[in-house]
Each structure stands twice: as C-alpha cells, then as structure tokens.
Design a protein around this motif. Structure first.
Motif, PDB file in Angstrom:
ATOM      1  N   MET A  89      23.567  52.939  31.970  1.00  0.00           N
ATOM      2  CA  MET A  89      23.444  54.365  32.224  1.00  0.00           C
ATOM      3  C   MET A  89      24.485  54.875  33.520  1.00  0.00           C
ATOM      4  N   GLU A  90      24.233  54.317  34.467  1.00  0.00           N
ATOM      5  CA  GLU A  90      25.150  54.494  35.468  1.00  0.00           C
ATOM      6  C   GLU A  90      26.524  54.584  35.269  1.00  0.00           C
ATOM      7  N   LEU A  91      27.037  53.638  34.427  1.00  0.00           N
ATOM      8  CA  LEU A  91      28.430  53.414  34.274  1.00  0.00           C
ATOM      9  C   LEU A  91      28.805  54.638  33.034  1.00  0.00           C
ATOM     10  N   LEU A  92      28.003  55.045  32.293  1.00  0.00           N
ATOM     11  CA  LEU A  92      28.248  55.949  31.596  1.00  0.00           C
ATOM     12  C   LEU A  92      28.303  57.292  32.291  1.00  0.00           C
ATOM     13  N   ILE A  93      27.383  57.479  33.197  1.00  0.00           N
ATOM     14  CA  ILE A  93      27.614  58.785  34.087  1.00  0.00           C
ATOM     15  C   ILE A  93      28.832  59.010  34.864  1.00  0.00           C
ATOM     16  N   ARG A  94      29.224  57.517  35.401  1.00  0.00           N
ATOM     17  CA  ARG A  94      30.372  57.623  36.192  1.00  0.00           C
ATOM     18  C   ARG A  94      31.528  57.808  35.230  1.00  0.00           C
ATOM     19  N   GLU A  95      31.615  57.187  34.202  1.00  0.00           N
ATOM     20  CA  GLU A  95      32.621  57.508  33.427  1.00  0.00           C
ATOM     21  C   GLU A  95      32.746  58.983  32.795  1.00  0.00           C
ATOM     22  N   ALA A  96      31.671  59.602  32.366  1.00  0.00           N
ATOM     23  CA  ALA A  96      31.815  60.807  31.968  1.00  0.00           C
ATOM     24  C   ALA A  96      31.884  62.042  33.105  1.00  0.00           C
ATOM     25  N   THR A  97      31.575  61.904  34.358  1.00  0.00           N
ATOM     26  CA  THR A  97      31.943  62.664  35.554  1.00  0.00           C
ATOM     27  C   THR A  97      33.362  62.693  35.611  1.00  0.00           C
ATOM     28  N   SER A  98      33.971  61.503  35.619  1.00  0.00           N
ATOM     29  CA  SER A  98      35.348  61.438  35.834  1.00  0.00           C
ATOM     30  C   SER A  98      36.123  62.178  34.845  1.00  0.00           C
ATOM     31  N   LEU A  99      35.827  62.078  33.159  1.00  0.00           N
ATOM     32  CA  LEU A  99      36.427  62.441  32.466  1.00  0.00           C
ATOM     33  C   LEU A  99      36.228  64.269  32.239  1.00  0.00           C
TER      34      LEU A  99
END
Length: 111
Positions: free
Chosen positions: A1-11
């Motif tokens: 979940m943390e990885l997904l959040i970090r990737e999504a916020t960057s995008l």
C-alpha cells in the motif's frame, strides 16, 4: 500500500494541472465514479482473498469504496493547497492517515 501511495502521489504531482481541473469547484463528478469502478476491480480480488470468504461485518465492496474515496479525498485536500507539497512529503501524510483511525486522530492530544 505504501509503495502504491508513493507512486500515485508522484504521478499525480507530475500531472497536477489535470488534477486541479478535476478538483475544481466546477467539475463534473462523474470521473469519481469512473475511478471508483476502475480501482474497485483491482481492490476487490485483494480484499476477497484477504477475507477468504469469511463473513465480515463490512462487505468487501464497501471496503474497496472506503479506501478509494479516502484516497480521493486526501488528493483533493492536496490539490486545493495554494502550493501543493512535494509528493514525497504528502505521501507520508497519506500513509499515516491510512494507518490511523479517526478515533486515534481525535485522541492524539488526549493520551
């Protein structure tokens, strides 16, 4: 979940001009339903597998919508900032808020 959040916020940050339009006061909210439908298809199998066909108080469909709408709400807060924080900083806030219940937030000062 943390990885997904970090990737999504960057995008999202890289495309913030689009998201500012989506989160404007004069937007068509049908895009939220599209996001809900699209990401529910991703979350439902994960939640169903985790629940392992056990009877739960909160149905997995409702759990998926809860997660999606919470994320959309946090992105909305971010996009309404006068100068949005860097994605690395805001991702940490999203992660913290996903791990912390509303009850815990209210009680933080009243330990």
């Amino acid at each position: 979940m943390e990885l997904l959040i970090r990737e999504a916020t960057s995008l999202i940050y890289k495309n913030s001009y689009i998201f500012k339009i989506l989160y404007s006061k004069h937007h068509d909210s049908s895009w939220v339903l599209f996001i809900e439908e699209h990401y529910s298809r991703i979350l439902l199998p994960i939640l169903e597998k985790r629940n392992n066909n056990q009877s739960t108080f909160i149905p997995v469909g409702m759990q998926a919508k809860f997660i999606i709408h919470n994320f959309i709400g946090l992105i909305s807060i971010w996009m309404h900032q006068e100068k949005p924080e860097l994605p690395e900083e805001y991702a940490e806030k999203i992660i913290y808020l996903f791990k912390t219940s509303a009850e815990q937030l209210i009680k933080l000062d009243n330990k």
